[in-house]
Structure formats: structure tokens, C-alpha cells
Design a protein around this motif. Structure first.
Motif, short mmCIF file in Angstrom:
data_model
loop_
_atom_site.label_atom_id
_atom_site.label_comp_id
_atom_site.label_asym_id
_atom_site.label_seq_id
_atom_site.Cartn_x
_atom_site.Cartn_y
_atom_site.Cartn_z
N LYS A 109 0.83 -1.20 0.00
CA LYS A 109 0.00 0.00 0.00
C LYS A 109 0.87 1.26 0.00
O LYS A 109 0.54 2.25 0.63
N GLY A 110 2.00 1.19 -0.68
CA GLY A 110 2.90 2.34 -0.74
C GLY A 110 4.02 2.25 0.26
O GLY A 110 4.05 1.37 1.13
N ASN A 111 4.96 3.16 0.14
CA ASN A 111 6.13 3.17 1.02
C ASN A 111 5.85 3.88 2.34
O ASN A 111 5.11 4.87 2.38
N GLU A 112 6.47 3.36 3.40
CA GLU A 112 6.36 3.97 4.72
C GLU A 112 7.76 4.17 5.29
O GLU A 112 8.67 3.35 5.05
N ILE A 113 7.94 5.25 6.04
CA ILE A 113 9.20 5.55 6.71
C ILE A 113 9.00 5.34 8.20
O ILE A 113 8.21 6.05 8.83
N VAL A 114 9.70 4.37 8.76
CA VAL A 114 9.51 4.00 10.16
C VAL A 114 10.79 4.26 10.95
O VAL A 114 11.88 3.87 10.53
N LEU A 115 10.65 4.93 12.09
CA LEU A 115 11.79 5.17 12.98
C LEU A 115 11.50 4.50 14.31
O LEU A 115 10.45 4.73 14.92
N GLN A 116 12.45 3.67 14.77
CA GLN A 116 12.25 2.92 16.01
C GLN A 116 13.44 3.10 16.93
O GLN A 116 14.59 3.13 16.48
N VAL A 117 13.18 3.20 18.22
CA VAL A 117 14.23 3.32 19.23
C VAL A 117 14.31 2.00 19.99
O VAL A 117 13.29 1.37 20.28
N SER A 118 15.53 1.57 20.31
CA SER A 118 15.70 0.28 21.00
C SER A 118 15.19 0.34 22.45
O SER A 118 14.62 -0.62 22.96
#
Length: 200
Positions: A109-118
Motif C-alpha cells: 500500500k505504498g512506502n512507509e518511513i519507520v523510525l524505532q528506538v531500542s
């Protein structure tokens, strides 16, 4: 007649001629062997030089790629991830150094930009109420609003305007993201993003 003319040996049967011939032959053989060694040495040197140049031209990428399939629809899903080059020290219970992962994903469903912290919590972004400041290489600083995860997870955010972000990301070498954290203010996260391959 008593006096007989002594027959002379042909010159090539004289011992000194044979010795000289052998010596000349050995010198020629020795020179040929030396030329081969020099040729091999030169070839090896050129080969090493070419290999070194090729390695220098290779771009070391920090991106890791993976894909899987939705078990219900068999539709393929694609991922590219890059880990931050710095860590941020938060207070207890998230102390000990937190790293970050920037993930591109396309789940049909398109591109997503995901940012995750440990370890840590981003400030919640409801209806794009929060933003990150983003800088590619030495370019201008741009604001990107974000949304929190639908399941309420505080360690993940989704940046908006993914198409613009991706356009800049594909040509960038460095990326800085300044994000707001719960009880920790705004912090800067650094990434080496050179070498991204993404055609989704």
C-alpha cells in the motif's frame, strides 16, 4: 713419404669451443627465466593495484534488505533497514544507551518511513501533532510530521510525506533526524545512508 700432414679437428669439436657454447647457453636460459619472473611480478603488481582500486570504488552500505509474504494474501512485503551511527543516553529505565533503526517498508500500500528506538519513548504524535526535523547531507533542515503506531507502541513513529523523504534519501550520504522524546526533549540521531537501493 714419411712426412704426413696431421688432420686438424673441426673447430666445433675443440673442447674450449664446447665449454664456451655451454656457458653462453646457460646465460641465455638464465636471462629468459629472469624476464619471466619480472613479467609475473609486474602482472601481479598490476592485478593488486586494480583490485585495490575496485575496492576503493565500492560503496560500503549500511542498509540491510529483507522480504516476506502476507500469509493470508501471499502478497510480498519489502523492507530496508539502517541502524544509527550514534546512541543516546536516556534516564532510567531506558539508560544504557539507545540505538535507532530507520526502516523503509512497502507492504503493498505504498512506502512507509519507520523510525524505532531500542529503548525509550517518542512523544506521541496523534493526527500529525508532532514533528521531526530532518537534514540530508548539508541541505536545509525540513520538518516532517509523524504519527504514532496504531497499537499505541511508544518506541515507533511513522514519518509523513514518505515520497519526498525517499527522493532525498536515495541520493544522500548522511542523515540527521531530530526527534522529541518523553521526558528527554529533542535529540539528534545520525545515520550513514549512502548506497540505498530501493525501487518500490
Amino acid at each position: 713419404m714419411e712426412n704426413q700432414v696431421k688432420k686438424q679437428k673441426p673447430f666445433y669439436k675443440k673442447p674450449w669451443v664446447i665449454v664456451v657454447g655451454i656457458i653462453v647457453l646457460l646465460i641465455i636460459i638464465a636471462n629468459l627465466g629472469g624476464n619471466d619472473e619480472n613479467s609475473k611480478s609486474t602482472t601481479g603488481s598490476n592485478s593488486t593495484s586494480e583490485t585495490t582500486t575496485e575496492k576503493a570504488n565500492e560503496v560500503k552500505s549500511n542498509w540491510e534488505y529483507s522480504e516476506d509474504a502476507d500469509k493470508m494474501t501471499n502478497e510480498k512485503r519489502f523492507f530496508a533497514s539502517c541502524v544509527s551511527t550514534n546512541k543516546i543516553e536516556f534516564e532510567f529505565p531506558y539508560d544504557g544507551g539507545s540505538s535507532f533503526t530507520l526502516t523503509l517498508r512497502n507492504m503493498g500500500k505504498g512506502n512507509e518511513i519507520v523510525l524505532q528506538v531500542s529503548k525509550g519513548q517518542f512523544m506521541p504524535g496523534i493526527m500529525s501533532s508532532e514533528y521531526c526535523r530532518v537534514k540530508f547531507d548539508d541541505g536545509e533542515t525540513v520538518k516532517y510530521t509523524y504519527n504514532s503506531a496504531a497499537d499505541g507502541s511508544a518506541d515507533v513513529i511513522f514519518l509523513n510525506n514518505s515520497s519526498k523523504f525517499l527522493t532525498n534519501l536515495k541520493t544522500a550520504k548522511k542523515l540527521m533526524i531530530e526527534a522529541p522524546f518523553f521526558n528527554a526533549g529533542r535529540q539528534i540521531i545520525n545515520f550513514d545512508v549512502e548506497g540505498l537501493t530501493w525501487d518500490k
